[in-house]
Design a protein around this motif. Structure first.
Motif, mmCIF file in Angstrom:
data_model
loop_
_atom_site.group_PDB
_atom_site.id
_atom_site.type_symbol
_atom_site.label_atom_id
_atom_site.label_comp_id
_atom_site.label_asym_id
_atom_site.label_seq_id
_atom_site.Cartn_x
_atom_site.Cartn_y
_atom_site.Cartn_z
ATOM 1 N N HIS A 72 43.219 -20.721 -22.696
ATOM 2 C CA HIS A 72 42.480 -21.245 -23.846
ATOM 3 C C HIS A 72 40.982 -20.981 -23.740
ATOM 4 O O HIS A 72 40.207 -21.528 -24.531
ATOM 5 N N ASP A 73 40.588 -20.159 -22.776
ATOM 6 C CA ASP A 73 39.207 -19.672 -22.770
ATOM 7 C C ASP A 73 38.998 -18.764 -23.979
ATOM 8 O O ASP A 73 39.933 -18.104 -24.455
ATOM 9 N N ALA A 74 37.766 -18.712 -24.461
ATOM 10 C CA ALA A 74 37.437 -17.776 -25.541
ATOM 11 C C ALA A 74 36.018 -17.285 -25.354
ATOM 12 O O ALA A 74 35.137 -18.036 -24.933
ATOM 13 N N ILE A 75 35.831 -16.015 -25.655
ATOM 14 C CA ILE A 75 34.492 -15.458 -25.664
ATOM 15 C C ILE A 75 34.131 -15.094 -27.092
ATOM 16 O O ILE A 75 34.993 -14.758 -27.907
ATOM 17 N N CYS A 76 32.862 -15.191 -27.387
ATOM 18 C CA CYS A 76 32.350 -14.729 -28.674
ATOM 19 C C CYS A 76 31.196 -13.786 -28.347
ATOM 20 O O CYS A 76 30.144 -14.225 -27.882
ATOM 21 N N GLY A 77 31.430 -12.497 -28.515
ATOM 22 C CA GLY A 77 30.472 -11.499 -28.081
ATOM 23 C C GLY A 77 29.673 -10.903 -29.211
ATOM 24 O O GLY A 77 29.568 -11.469 -30.299
ATOM 25 N N TYR A 78 29.101 -9.753 -28.930
ATOM 26 C CA TYR A 78 28.337 -9.031 -29.945
ATOM 27 C C TYR A 78 28.592 -7.541 -29.744
ATOM 28 O O TYR A 78 29.520 -7.158 -29.020
ATOM 29 N N TYR A 79 27.817 -6.682 -30.359
ATOM 30 C CA TYR A 79 28.177 -5.271 -30.451
ATOM 31 C C TYR A 79 28.094 -4.507 -29.134
ATOM 32 O O TYR A 79 28.507 -3.362 -29.068
ATOM 33 N N LEU A 85 35.412 -7.308 -22.682
ATOM 34 C CA LEU A 85 36.740 -7.239 -23.286
ATOM 35 C C LEU A 85 37.709 -6.500 -22.381
ATOM 36 O O LEU A 85 38.871 -6.893 -22.232
ATOM 37 N N LEU A 86 37.255 -5.415 -21.784
ATOM 38 C CA LEU A 86 38.099 -4.708 -20.827
ATOM 39 C C LEU A 86 38.498 -5.638 -19.691
ATOM 40 O O LEU A 86 39.639 -5.610 -19.214
ATOM 41 N N ALA A 87 37.568 -6.487 -19.262
ATOM 42 C CA ALA A 87 37.831 -7.372 -18.132
ATOM 43 C C ALA A 87 38.823 -8.474 -18.465
ATOM 44 O O ALA A 87 39.501 -8.985 -17.565
ATOM 45 N N ILE A 88 38.923 -8.875 -19.720
ATOM 46 C CA ILE A 88 39.897 -9.920 -20.063
ATOM 47 C C ILE A 88 41.233 -9.329 -20.480
ATOM 48 O O ILE A 88 42.140 -10.065 -20.873
ATOM 49 N N GLY A 89 41.365 -7.991 -20.421
ATOM 50 C CA GLY A 89 42.676 -7.398 -20.613
ATOM 51 C C GLY A 89 42.900 -6.598 -21.868
ATOM 52 O O GLY A 89 44.042 -6.229 -22.160
ATOM 53 N N VAL A 90 41.861 -6.306 -22.641
ATOM 54 C CA VAL A 90 42.053 -5.471 -23.823
ATOM 55 C C VAL A 90 42.520 -4.086 -23.379
ATOM 56 O O VAL A 90 41.881 -3.462 -22.523
ATOM 57 N N PRO A 91 43.625 -3.573 -23.912
ATOM 58 C CA PRO A 91 44.118 -2.252 -23.512
ATOM 59 C C PRO A 91 43.099 -1.153 -23.801
ATOM 60 O O PRO A 91 42.374 -1.211 -24.799
ATOM 61 N N ASN A 120 44.496 -13.204 -27.954
ATOM 62 C CA ASN A 120 45.372 -13.189 -26.793
ATOM 63 C C ASN A 120 46.142 -14.506 -26.716
ATOM 64 O O ASN A 120 45.538 -15.570 -26.595
ATOM 65 N N LEU A 121 47.453 -14.443 -26.775
ATOM 66 C CA LEU A 121 48.265 -15.655 -26.727
ATOM 67 C C LEU A 121 48.570 -16.101 -25.308
ATOM 68 O O LEU A 121 49.035 -17.217 -25.088
ATOM 69 N N ASN A 122 48.326 -15.241 -24.333
ATOM 70 C CA ASN A 122 48.677 -15.559 -22.945
ATOM 71 C C ASN A 122 47.475 -15.534 -22.010
ATOM 72 O O ASN A 122 47.633 -15.524 -20.799
ATOM 73 N N GLY A 123 46.301 -15.511 -22.564
ATOM 74 C CA GLY A 123 45.097 -15.475 -21.760
ATOM 75 C C GLY A 123 43.883 -15.658 -22.643
ATOM 76 O O GLY A 123 44.000 -16.018 -23.816
ATOM 77 N N PRO A 124 42.685 -15.396 -22.105
ATOM 78 C CA PRO A 124 41.464 -15.609 -22.890
ATOM 79 C C PRO A 124 41.412 -14.699 -24.108
ATOM 80 O O PRO A 124 41.814 -13.537 -24.059
ATOM 81 N N VAL A 354 51.441 -14.707 -41.512
ATOM 82 C CA VAL A 354 50.678 -15.742 -40.826
ATOM 83 C C VAL A 354 49.799 -15.096 -39.763
ATOM 84 O O VAL A 354 50.257 -14.253 -38.988
ATOM 85 N N GLN A 355 48.553 -15.474 -39.737
ATOM 86 C CA GLN A 355 47.616 -14.936 -38.765
ATOM 87 C C GLN A 355 48.054 -15.253 -37.343
ATOM 88 O O GLN A 355 48.773 -16.218 -37.106
ATOM 89 N N THR A 356 47.621 -14.453 -36.395
ATOM 90 C CA THR A 356 47.960 -14.673 -34.994
ATOM 91 C C THR A 356 47.253 -15.897 -34.439
ATOM 92 O O THR A 356 47.840 -16.673 -33.683
ATOM 93 N N LYS A 357 45.980 -16.079 -34.820
ATOM 94 C CA LYS A 357 45.222 -17.231 -34.345
ATOM 95 C C LYS A 357 44.389 -17.803 -35.483
ATOM 96 O O LYS A 357 43.920 -17.078 -36.351
#
Length: 705
Positions: A72-79, A85-91, A120-124, A354-357
């Motif tokens: 249930h961690d969340a980041i809100c980034g910028y450009y 994002l790579l570090a939290i698992g974005v392919p 991400n439903l299983n991580g940040p 229905v939206q994912t989140k």
């Protein structure tokens, strides 16, 4: 409230922390390879149209992302946030497909590729980024407040230890959003980490023009309730230690922290930026602080052999090349789907409905649909009481609903609409906010993304202006993420004249929100409609502007019996409040009563029959009902309180003119306020706002045409 701690010196911290240095090195090489292939190949080939390198920022971001492990961690980034994002698992393929604007990816080509999102439903998760600098801060604090709400009020143990992290450059600390978010986080003691990547430049503007002395950490040393860390984001050991300390503090203390890391921007602001504003010595100094060679020097030979470093670099290069080929093989977006997902949709033709989140729907929560049948009971009540009773009932059936704004708590709102609700439901569910509309709406967006139903109040319509960026971003959120995210919120917004007017409290300008993408807009004229439309809004899956006209909140004409606890009025269904044969008058809000008065006057004086239609909602609006009426009466007059030029009446008459051209016996007409602000003196106000006499005269002219 805890007092701010002084800026901590690096040597005062705990011993160096071990990190997964192989992962850090691999992702750092991946990030560099992605930046390089974009800059040297994809941008020149015009396959990537917007490119923002993260070189220099990358290692520190990767260290941060590696610490975000709670689901249930969340980041809100910028450009410039791709490394985290790579570090939290974005392919890797998805990280490249976004900038290429290919099918799938972050937005399917709808948004620029550096504006990421990751449900991400299983991580940040990465909350939907915004193109506006500083717009990321208040949604992140909203997510943090939702974490605490779900942990404490709803008793969801799985939220224990979750945090929000918001990333921003040093230029963003000058924005309204940054300061509003700081106020929210510290006054509410929220688990949010403000992660400031200070490279010394906001495009070309140097940091001393963003904040005095160019160091936001030093300037905030005495900010109440905020703990601060400050250090070098290019030193692997120091950056890792500070990042671990910051994340651990926010998790364990459930309190905000600001971490400022100094990093170089080893590139222009974007691929188009030549950095002509930097001297050669400045560029050389920045290059000397490149975290990539500093990481190599730190790891080789102490943590790994030189061959190990080379193997990681080669593996990253091969992986990026393979991911790029897969991304390039993706098809271009299908233009036929371009208008999908402006609003929530029913699942058909394979469309994700229905939206994912975001919102209740994403978590499988459904509220009763209610009934469109009015079941009146009790005496007539005014609109303020009807809205209050509806809010009360919906708070009782939906534990995820929260109501907030300026003065909505003990005072009960400046219009008394929320009176008694805080005493009944507690400060966690009905609460006052600081005086920042940016913070009110941005916080609501973050709370909605985290699965709550926020009901923010903007005290007067004109006061929404500081929140326009957040309102616009909220409305486009579903569309620009291809239904991956949505933020259903209900914004209650009083406005319009009341006894007198003025330019600050009496503005309507509802057309601005109708023109804004993704917003449903309700403008009820009476208590019964207010109940049905508000309940539909609170049980819906889209953001709503709920306009409460000040003149009608306690108006005798607008009073109606309570229509029932289950009454729901669908959007887009106009009401024919008076049937007629000679002319159709289309209106909404406070003008409905005046149009009815005008119809009575015309009937009494000339026997002419006037049909009056109350639209009730402007987005969507019931064009079918209006067109059908005009085809019977052959004339159409639109009456509204807003200014004439570019008012919503122009849209209505454009549709009527197209659909009913051969049916018309008179020119289409509007009766509106002149193009001026609302005047204060009651005599001037009555001269500006369409009166029953003016409406009747216009009707008479049109029928006699």
């Amino acid at each position: 409230m805890a007092q701010a701690q002084k800026v901590l010196a690096p040597e005062a911290h705990t011993p160096p922390v071990l990190a997964d240095w192989e992962k850090v090195a691999y992702l750092l090489h991946v990030s560099r390879q992605m930046d390089e292939v974009e800059e040297t190949r994809l941008v020149p080939e015009k396959q990537v149209l917007y490119q923002f390198s993260a070189r220099g920022h990358d290692m520190a971001q990767i260290l941060l992302g590696s610490r975000l492990t709670h689901r249930h961690d969340a980041i809100c980034g910028y450009y410039r946030s791709r490394p985290v994002l790579l570090a939290i698992g974005v392919p890797l393929e998805e990280a490249l497909a976004g900038p290429l604007a290919r099918e799938g990816g972050y937005s399917g080509g709808r948004d620029i590729g550096v504006v990421f999102n990751y449900p991400n439903l299983n991580g940040p998760s990465a909350l939907p980024m915004c193109g506006g600098v500083g717009a990321q801060y208040t949604p992140a604090t909203g997510w943090a407040q939702a974490i605490e709400y779900r942990r404490t009020v709803l008793g969801e143990a799985e939220y224990e230890g979750a945090i929000a992290v918001v990333l921003g450059g040093e230029a963003s600390v000058a924005t309204n959003g940054f300061w509003s978010a700081l106020t929210i986080a510290t006054t509410q003691k929220l688990p949010v980490l403000f992660y400031i990547e200070d490279n010394g430049f906001g495009i070309s503007v140097r940091s001393h023009l963003q904040t005095p002395g160019g160091n936001i950490a030093a300037n905030l040393a005495s900010f109440g309730g905020l703990t601060i860390l400050d250090g070098d984001g290019t030193d692997p050991e120091e950056a890792a230690r500070l990042t671990q300390e910051a994340v651990t503090f926010v998790r364990e203390q459930r309190a905000p922290m600001l971490l400022r890391l100094r990093v170089p921007r080893l590139c222009g602001h974007s691929a188009q930026d030549t950095q002509g504003y930097k001297s050669e010595s400045e560029i050389a100094e920045e290059k000397s602080r490149d975290p990539l060679p500093r990481l190599r020097d730190y790891l080789v030979p102490g943590h790994m052999a030189e061959e190990g470093w080379d193997e990681i670099e080669q593996r990253a290069s091969l992986d990026v090349a393979a991911a790029l080929e897969r991304a390039l093989a993706r098809p271009q977006p299908d233009p036929k789907t371009l208008t999908r997902h402006v609003f929530s949709e029913a699942g058909e033709h394979g469309i994700q409905s229905v939206q994912t989140k975001g919102g209740l729907a994403a978590e499988g929560i459904t509220l009763p649909k209610g009934s469109a049948t009015v079941q009146p009971s009790g005496p007539r009540i005014n609109m303020a009481a009807a809205i209050r009773r509806t809010l009360d009932h919906e708070l009782s059936v939906n534990p995820r609903m929260v109501l907030f704004g300026e003065d909505v708590g003990p005072k009960g709102g400046v219009h008394s609409v929320s009176q008694g609700l805080q005493a009944k439901y507690g400060e966690a569910r009905v609460f006052d906010t600081s005086l920042s509309e940016e913070g009110i709406i941005g916080r609501a967006v973050g709370m909605a993304l985290a699965g709550l139903m926020p009901v923010p109040e903007i005290q007067f319509r004109k006061y929404a202006d500081p929140a326009v960026e957040q309102l616009n971003d909220c409305g486009t959120l579903r569309w620009r993420t291809r239904n991956r995210f949505a933020a259903p919120i209900v914004v209650r917004m009083p406005g319009g004249f009341f006894k007198c007017g003025d330019p600050w409290h009496s503005q309507t300008n509802e057309v601005q929100f109708v023109h804004a993408i993704g917003w449903r807009v309700a403008v009820p004229s009476n208590a019964e409609d207010a109940v049905g439309l508000l309940r539909a809004s609170l049980r819906g899956n889209d953001p709503v502007i709920f306009f409460e006209h000040r003149a009608m909140l306690d108006h005798g004409w607008a009073r109606r019996p309570w229509p029932g606890d289950d009454y729901v009025l669908p959007f887009g269904k106009a009401k024919t409040v008076r049937e007629g044969r000679d002319i159709t008058v289309v209106t909404w809000g406070a003008m409905v009563e005046r149009c009815e008065q005008a119809a009575d006057m015309v009937a009494k004086e000339s026997g002419r029959s006037v049909e009056v239609i109350d639209l009730r909602t402007l987005s969507p609006w019931d064009s079918e009902a209006v067109v059908a009426s005009v085809r019977r009466t052959h004339r159409c007059l639109v009456v509204h309180e807003d200014n004439g030029t570019a008012g919503f009446g122009a849209e209505i008459l454009a549709v009527v003119g197209r659909e009913c051209f051969l049916d018309l016996d008179a020119p289409l007409e509007r009766l509106t306020m002149p193009d001026i602000p609302s005047p204060h003196n009651p005599i001037l106000l009555e001269a500006a706002v369409p009166s029953a006499e003016q409406i009747a005269a216009k009707i008479d002219d049109m029928v006699r045409f």
